[in-house]
Design a protein around this motif. Structure first.
Motif, PDB file in Angstrom:
ATOM      1  N   ALA A   9      35.671 -15.187  -7.788  1.00  0.00           N
ATOM      2  CA  ALA A   9      37.012 -14.722  -8.160  1.00  0.00           C
ATOM      3  C   ALA A   9      37.742 -14.167  -6.949  1.00  0.00           C
ATOM      4  CB  ALA A   9      36.919 -13.664  -9.263  1.00  0.00           C
ATOM      5  N   ARG A  10      37.047 -13.426  -6.103  1.00  0.00           N
ATOM      6  CA  ARG A  10      37.677 -12.871  -4.900  1.00  0.00           C
ATOM      7  C   ARG A  10      38.075 -13.980  -3.931  1.00  0.00           C
ATOM      8  NH1 ARG A  10      33.757  -7.615  -4.842  1.00  0.00           N
ATOM      9  NH2 ARG A  10      35.189  -6.261  -6.015  1.00  0.00           N
ATOM     10  N   ILE A  11      37.240 -14.988  -3.791  1.00  0.00           N
ATOM     11  CA  ILE A  11      37.575 -16.130  -2.929  1.00  0.00           C
ATOM     12  C   ILE A  11      38.786 -16.865  -3.491  1.00  0.00           C
ATOM     13  CG2 ILE A  11      36.776 -18.424  -2.205  1.00  0.00           C
ATOM     14  CD1 ILE A  11      33.940 -17.112  -1.928  1.00  0.00           C
ATOM     15  N   GLU A  12      38.807 -17.074  -4.803  1.00  0.00           N
ATOM     16  CA  GLU A  12      39.934 -17.777  -5.434  1.00  0.00           C
ATOM     17  C   GLU A  12      41.220 -16.974  -5.301  1.00  0.00           C
ATOM     18  OE1 GLU A  12      41.659 -20.930  -6.468  1.00  0.00           O
ATOM     19  OE2 GLU A  12      39.477 -20.975  -6.571  1.00  0.00           O
ATOM     20  N   LEU A  13      41.143 -15.669  -5.469  1.00  0.00           N
ATOM     21  CA  LEU A  13      42.326 -14.832  -5.299  1.00  0.00           C
ATOM     22  C   LEU A  13      42.846 -14.938  -3.862  1.00  0.00           C
ATOM     23  CD1 LEU A  13      44.378 -12.770  -6.340  1.00  0.00           C
ATOM     24  CD2 LEU A  13      42.727 -10.975  -5.734  1.00  0.00           C
ATOM     25  N   ALA A  14      41.961 -14.898  -2.896  1.00  0.00           N
ATOM     26  CA  ALA A  14      42.379 -15.042  -1.491  1.00  0.00           C
ATOM     27  C   ALA A  14      43.050 -16.396  -1.271  1.00  0.00           C
ATOM     28  CB  ALA A  14      41.184 -14.865  -0.561  1.00  0.00           C
ATOM     29  N   ARG A  15      42.488 -17.444  -1.856  1.00  0.00           N
ATOM     30  CA  ARG A  15      43.062 -18.784  -1.720  1.00  0.00           C
ATOM     31  C   ARG A  15      44.434 -18.859  -2.394  1.00  0.00           C
ATOM     32  NH1 ARG A  15      43.824 -23.494  -3.879  1.00  0.00           N
ATOM     33  NH2 ARG A  15      43.100 -23.002  -5.955  1.00  0.00           N
ATOM     34  N   LEU A  16      44.590 -18.129  -3.494  1.00  0.00           N
ATOM     35  CA  LEU A  16      45.848 -18.151  -4.246  1.00  0.00           C
ATOM     36  C   LEU A  16      46.934 -17.248  -3.666  1.00  0.00           C
ATOM     37  CD1 LEU A  16      44.650 -18.142  -7.966  1.00  0.00           C
ATOM     38  CD2 LEU A  16      45.986 -19.926  -6.819  1.00  0.00           C
ATOM     39  N   ARG A  17      46.596 -16.373  -2.732  1.00  0.00           N
ATOM     40  CA  ARG A  17      47.583 -15.421  -2.210  1.00  0.00           C
ATOM     41  C   ARG A  17      48.893 -16.080  -1.783  1.00  0.00           C
ATOM     42  NH1 ARG A  17      46.829  -9.789  -2.817  1.00  0.00           N
ATOM     43  NH2 ARG A  17      44.605  -9.432  -2.796  1.00  0.00           N
ATOM     44  N   PRO A  18      48.880 -17.160  -0.992  1.00  0.00           N
ATOM     45  CA  PRO A  18      50.159 -17.779  -0.621  1.00  0.00           C
ATOM     46  C   PRO A  18      50.957 -18.253  -1.836  1.00  0.00           C
ATOM     47  CG  PRO A  18      48.379 -18.655   0.743  1.00  0.00           C
ATOM     48  CD  PRO A  18      47.740 -17.826  -0.342  1.00  0.00           C
ATOM     49  N   VAL A  19      50.284 -18.771  -2.835  1.00  0.00           N
ATOM     50  CA  VAL A  19      50.942 -19.225  -4.062  1.00  0.00           C
ATOM     51  C   VAL A  19      51.554 -18.024  -4.788  1.00  0.00           C
ATOM     52  CG1 VAL A  19      50.557 -20.277  -6.338  1.00  0.00           C
ATOM     53  CG2 VAL A  19      49.434 -21.232  -4.308  1.00  0.00           C
ATOM     54  N   VAL A  66      48.162 -21.905 -10.372  1.00  0.00           N
ATOM     55  CA  VAL A  66      47.287 -20.772 -10.711  1.00  0.00           C
ATOM     56  C   VAL A  66      46.392 -21.145 -11.892  1.00  0.00           C
ATOM     57  CG1 VAL A  66      47.199 -18.382 -11.538  1.00  0.00           C
ATOM     58  CG2 VAL A  66      48.897 -19.048  -9.807  1.00  0.00           C
ATOM     59  N   GLN A  67      46.966 -21.687 -12.944  1.00  0.00           N
ATOM     60  CA  GLN A  67      46.197 -22.015 -14.155  1.00  0.00           C
ATOM     61  C   GLN A  67      45.130 -23.081 -13.880  1.00  0.00           C
ATOM     62  OE1 GLN A  67      46.432 -19.990 -16.516  1.00  0.00           O
ATOM     63  NE2 GLN A  67      48.486 -19.688 -17.294  1.00  0.00           N
ATOM     64  N   GLN A  68      45.412 -24.004 -12.950  1.00  0.00           N
ATOM     65  CA  GLN A  68      44.454 -25.084 -12.675  1.00  0.00           C
ATOM     66  C   GLN A  68      43.174 -24.581 -12.012  1.00  0.00           C
ATOM     67  OE1 GLN A  68      46.955 -27.859 -10.513  1.00  0.00           O
ATOM     68  NE2 GLN A  68      47.371 -29.034 -12.365  1.00  0.00           N
ATOM     69  N   THR A  69      43.183 -23.378 -11.484  1.00  0.00           N
ATOM     70  CA  THR A  69      41.979 -22.819 -10.863  1.00  0.00           C
ATOM     71  C   THR A  69      40.984 -22.326 -11.900  1.00  0.00           C
ATOM     72  OG1 THR A  69      42.814 -20.558 -10.756  1.00  0.00           O
ATOM     73  CG2 THR A  69      43.352 -22.012  -8.899  1.00  0.00           C
ATOM     74  N   GLY A  70      41.441 -22.155 -13.139  1.00  0.00           N
ATOM     75  CA  GLY A  70      40.615 -21.555 -14.171  1.00  0.00           C
ATOM     76  C   GLY A  70      40.989 -20.100 -14.396  1.00  0.00           C
ATOM     77  N   ALA A  71      41.818 -19.553 -13.498  1.00  0.00           N
ATOM     78  CA  ALA A  71      42.340 -18.201 -13.684  1.00  0.00           C
ATOM     79  C   ALA A  71      43.415 -18.260 -14.761  1.00  0.00           C
ATOM     80  CB  ALA A  71      42.921 -17.675 -12.371  1.00  0.00           C
ATOM     81  N   GLU A  72      43.715 -17.098 -15.318  1.00  0.00           N
ATOM     82  CA  GLU A  72      44.719 -17.014 -16.383  1.00  0.00           C
ATOM     83  C   GLU A  72      45.859 -16.130 -15.912  1.00  0.00           C
ATOM     84  OE1 GLU A  72      42.442 -15.464 -19.639  1.00  0.00           O
ATOM     85  OE2 GLU A  72      41.110 -17.196 -19.673  1.00  0.00           O
TER      86      GLU A  72
END
Length: 120
Positions: A9-19, A66-72
């Motif tokens: 989750a932390r890695i995904e959040l870091a990846r999503l930061r620019p978005v 964002v939704q495509q990552t599995g995050a909500e």
């Protein structure tokens, strides 16, 4: 999609930061454009109806990313992103709120934001 570990989750959040940063910027532009249009089309340096429609389309695209990552994506203003997880055998959501520097909270799905606790 599957469940996230806290590391994932932390890695995904870091990846999503620019978005997420772009989402905040486009959200502000869309709000300004909408206010301008509501005032009878008072000119704004951002443009008018075509630019507002473009901002809305971009917001949809960014929310989909964002939704495509599995995050909500649970909140839009402020942004609230939950990552489905399992903590000590119980279903939880790792929870990030716009402005927080890192992912350090979780809550049970049935409690929502009011039930937030620090991740052990």
């Amino acid at each position: 999609m599957g469940l996230f570990t806290i590391a994932e989750a932390r890695i995904e959040l870091a990846r999503l930061r620019p978005v997420l940063h772009e989402l905040v910027a486009v959200r502000a532009d869309a709000a300004e454009l909408a206010a301008s249009l509501a005032d009878g089309g008072t000119p704004t340096p951002l443009g008018g109806l075509p630019e507002w429609k473009g901002a809305q389309a971009r917001l949809d695209d960014l929310m989909t990313v964002v939704q495509q990552t599995g995050a909500e994506l649970r909140g839009f203003a402020p942004l609230l992103v939950d990552f489905p997880a399992d903590l000590d055998g119980a279903p939880v959501l790792f929870c990030w709120l716009e402005g927080e520097p890192e992912l350090i909270w979780y809550h049970r799905p049935d409690l929502g934001f009011a039930g937030r606790r620090r991740i052990p």
